[in-house]
Design a protein around this motif. Structure first.
Motif, PDB file in Angstrom:
ATOM      1  N   TYR A 165       0.770  -1.122  -0.035  1.00  0.00           N
ATOM      2  CA  TYR A 165      -0.052  -0.058  -0.058  1.00  0.00           C
ATOM      3  C   TYR A 165       0.812   1.246  -0.102  1.00  0.00           C
ATOM      4  O   TYR A 165       0.522   2.223  -0.541  1.00  0.00           O
ATOM      5  CB  TYR A 165      -0.822   0.031   1.365  1.00  0.00           C
ATOM      6  CG  TYR A 165      -2.180  -0.881   0.899  1.00  0.00           C
ATOM      7  CD1 TYR A 165      -3.127  -0.559   0.100  1.00  0.00           C
ATOM      8  CD2 TYR A 165      -2.509  -2.091   1.960  1.00  0.00           C
ATOM      9  CE1 TYR A 165      -4.210  -1.451  -0.397  1.00  0.00           C
ATOM     10  CE2 TYR A 165      -3.659  -2.610   1.708  1.00  0.00           C
ATOM     11  CZ  TYR A 165      -4.466  -2.391   0.513  1.00  0.00           C
ATOM     12  OH  TYR A 165      -5.714  -3.051   0.240  1.00  0.00           O
ATOM     13  N   ARG A 166       2.007   1.168   0.781  1.00  0.00           N
ATOM     14  CA  ARG A 166       2.926   2.412   0.615  1.00  0.00           C
ATOM     15  C   ARG A 166       3.529   2.613  -0.845  1.00  0.00           C
ATOM     16  O   ARG A 166       3.345   3.830  -1.260  1.00  0.00           O
ATOM     17  CB  ARG A 166       4.213   2.022   1.583  1.00  0.00           C
ATOM     18  CG  ARG A 166       4.009   2.243   2.847  1.00  0.00           C
ATOM     19  CD  ARG A 166       5.027   2.361   3.821  1.00  0.00           C
ATOM     20  NE  ARG A 166       5.044   2.574   5.159  1.00  0.00           N
ATOM     21  CZ  ARG A 166       5.643   2.292   6.248  1.00  0.00           C
ATOM     22  NH1 ARG A 166       6.907   1.455   5.899  1.00  0.00           N
ATOM     23  NH2 ARG A 166       5.562   2.521   7.304  1.00  0.00           N
ATOM     24  N   GLN A 167       3.616   1.551  -1.608  1.00  0.00           N
ATOM     25  CA  GLN A 167       4.072   1.907  -2.860  1.00  0.00           C
ATOM     26  C   GLN A 167       2.858   2.432  -3.962  1.00  0.00           C
ATOM     27  O   GLN A 167       3.320   3.474  -4.402  1.00  0.00           O
ATOM     28  CB  GLN A 167       4.313   0.458  -3.686  1.00  0.00           C
ATOM     29  CG  GLN A 167       5.814  -0.101  -3.229  1.00  0.00           C
ATOM     30  CD  GLN A 167       6.262  -1.560  -3.506  1.00  0.00           C
ATOM     31  OE1 GLN A 167       5.497  -2.158  -4.132  1.00  0.00           O
ATOM     32  NE2 GLN A 167       7.572  -1.662  -3.482  1.00  0.00           N
ATOM     33  N   LEU A 168       1.616   1.915  -3.299  1.00  0.00           N
ATOM     34  CA  LEU A 168       0.432   2.480  -4.223  1.00  0.00           C
ATOM     35  C   LEU A 168       0.405   3.779  -3.719  1.00  0.00           C
ATOM     36  O   LEU A 168       0.162   4.525  -4.721  1.00  0.00           O
ATOM     37  CB  LEU A 168      -0.717   1.579  -3.820  1.00  0.00           C
ATOM     38  CG  LEU A 168      -0.749   0.467  -4.534  1.00  0.00           C
ATOM     39  CD1 LEU A 168      -2.055  -0.438  -3.895  1.00  0.00           C
ATOM     40  CD2 LEU A 168      -1.247   0.598  -6.069  1.00  0.00           C
ATOM     41  N   GLN A 169       0.648   4.173  -2.520  1.00  0.00           N
ATOM     42  CA  GLN A 169       0.660   5.764  -2.024  1.00  0.00           C
ATOM     43  C   GLN A 169       1.442   6.749  -2.725  1.00  0.00           C
ATOM     44  O   GLN A 169       1.203   7.688  -3.011  1.00  0.00           O
ATOM     45  CB  GLN A 169       0.596   5.644  -0.537  1.00  0.00           C
ATOM     46  CG  GLN A 169       0.321   7.262   0.080  1.00  0.00           C
ATOM     47  CD  GLN A 169       0.478   7.137   1.654  1.00  0.00           C
ATOM     48  OE1 GLN A 169       1.326   6.611   1.983  1.00  0.00           O
ATOM     49  NE2 GLN A 169      -0.238   8.271   2.120  1.00  0.00           N
ATOM     50  N   GLU A 170       2.579   6.008  -2.981  1.00  0.00           N
ATOM     51  CA  GLU A 170       3.683   6.823  -3.741  1.00  0.00           C
ATOM     52  C   GLU A 170       3.128   7.236  -4.956  1.00  0.00           C
ATOM     53  O   GLU A 170       3.426   8.452  -5.626  1.00  0.00           O
ATOM     54  CB  GLU A 170       5.059   6.289  -3.596  1.00  0.00           C
ATOM     55  CG  GLU A 170       5.653   6.115  -2.475  1.00  0.00           C
ATOM     56  CD  GLU A 170       7.070   5.434  -2.623  1.00  0.00           C
ATOM     57  OE1 GLU A 170       7.464   5.102  -3.804  1.00  0.00           O
ATOM     58  OE2 GLU A 170       7.400   4.895  -1.621  1.00  0.00           O
ATOM     59  N   GLU A 171       2.456   6.530  -5.630  1.00  0.00           N
ATOM     60  CA  GLU A 171       1.781   6.543  -7.150  1.00  0.00           C
ATOM     61  C   GLU A 171       0.641   7.488  -7.001  1.00  0.00           C
ATOM     62  O   GLU A 171       0.669   8.284  -7.862  1.00  0.00           O
ATOM     63  CB  GLU A 171       1.721   5.261  -7.787  1.00  0.00           C
ATOM     64  CG  GLU A 171       2.942   4.453  -8.003  1.00  0.00           C
ATOM     65  CD  GLU A 171       2.558   3.024  -8.385  1.00  0.00           C
ATOM     66  OE1 GLU A 171       1.137   2.799  -8.825  1.00  0.00           O
ATOM     67  OE2 GLU A 171       3.314   2.089  -8.384  1.00  0.00           O
ATOM     68  N   THR A 172      -0.198   7.233  -6.008  1.00  0.00           N
ATOM     69  CA  THR A 172      -1.499   7.933  -5.993  1.00  0.00           C
ATOM     70  C   THR A 172      -1.567   8.330  -4.244  1.00  0.00           C
ATOM     71  O   THR A 172      -2.267   7.866  -3.843  1.00  0.00           O
ATOM     72  CB  THR A 172      -2.586   7.134  -6.382  1.00  0.00           C
ATOM     73  OG1 THR A 172      -2.669   6.003  -5.674  1.00  0.00           O
ATOM     74  CG2 THR A 172      -2.667   6.828  -7.956  1.00  0.00           C
ATOM     75  N   PRO A 173      -1.016   9.601  -4.003  1.00  0.00           N
ATOM     76  CA  PRO A 173      -0.842   9.754  -2.708  1.00  0.00           C
ATOM     77  C   PRO A 173      -2.226  10.036  -2.023  1.00  0.00           C
ATOM     78  O   PRO A 173      -2.331  10.043  -0.896  1.00  0.00           O
ATOM     79  CB  PRO A 173      -0.136  10.991  -2.642  1.00  0.00           C
ATOM     80  CG  PRO A 173       0.080  11.557  -4.019  1.00  0.00           C
ATOM     81  CD  PRO A 173      -0.322  10.428  -4.832  1.00  0.00           C
ATOM     82  N   ASP A 205      -5.255   8.753  -3.001  1.00  0.00           N
ATOM     83  CA  ASP A 205      -6.252   7.960  -2.980  1.00  0.00           C
ATOM     84  C   ASP A 205      -6.804   7.333  -1.868  1.00  0.00           C
ATOM     85  O   ASP A 205      -6.320   6.734  -0.893  1.00  0.00           O
ATOM     86  CB  ASP A 205      -5.755   6.656  -3.624  1.00  0.00           C
ATOM     87  CG  ASP A 205      -6.695   5.359  -4.134  1.00  0.00           C
ATOM     88  OD1 ASP A 205      -6.923   4.658  -3.158  1.00  0.00           O
ATOM     89  OD2 ASP A 205      -6.987   5.308  -5.405  1.00  0.00           O
TER      90      ASP A 205
END
Length: 170
Positions: free
Chosen positions: A17-25, A27
């Motif tokens: 989820y942290r990786q996803l947050q980097e892409e879409t902070p 979301d």
């Protein structure tokens, strides 16, 4: 979600989820997942960061207020930062003067001496705005307990007496 639900590996789920947050902070689903995972793992500093992001992104005042209260609670109870917690509780009351959880938290903090004057000031404003005389008197009596200057004590006692007699907020 696979790490979290099927494999029950919260730390791998957090990493994903942290990786996803980097892409879409911003979301909402990612933030909700991190909120849930950080809460479950007791990662309070990380949780606070997520809550702060959610506060900034939440357009609906009541939901934003609920998140702001949660941030205050995490600050107070988990991170022992009472000054910032008080600030968050105050923000909640500034937005919604009838926010009962923020009010209850401040009333509890007012019973302790370390932050009493700061908290009394906030609660006094709330009680005056709502026309609540009895809670106002009670919180002013708490303030009286920590005042040592005779002139300040006298002035506050006179105010309390006036409130008792008149039953109205000035």
């Amino acid at each position: 979600k696979v790490y979290e639900e099927r494999l029950e590996d919260r730390f791998e789920a957090i990493s994903a989820y942290r990786q996803l947050q980097e892409e879409t902070p911003n979301d909402a689903q990612v933030l909700d997942a991190l909120d849930r995972l950080y809460s479950a793992e007791g990662l309070h500093s990380d949780l606070l960061e997520v809550l702060e992001t959610k506060i900034r992104n939440e357009p609906e005042p009541a939901r934003r207020n609920a998140i702001t209260y949660r941030a205050g609670s995490v600050l107070e109870r988990e991170l022992s930062n009472v000054d910032l917690a008080i600030q968050r509780y105050r923000e909640g009351l500034d937005t919604d003067i009838s926010h009962s959880a923020a009010r209850a938290a401040l009333e509890r903090l007012a019973r302790g001496e370390s932050h009493r004057r700061q908290v009394v000031e906030i609660l006094e404003r709330v009680y005056k705005a709502r026309g609540e005389v009895e809670p106002l008197i009670a919180v002013l009596e708490l303030e009286l307990e920590v005042l040592s200057e005779p002139a300040e004590r006298r002035d506050l006692l006179l105010r309390i007496g006036h409130l008792n007699e008149e039953g109205v907020c000035d």
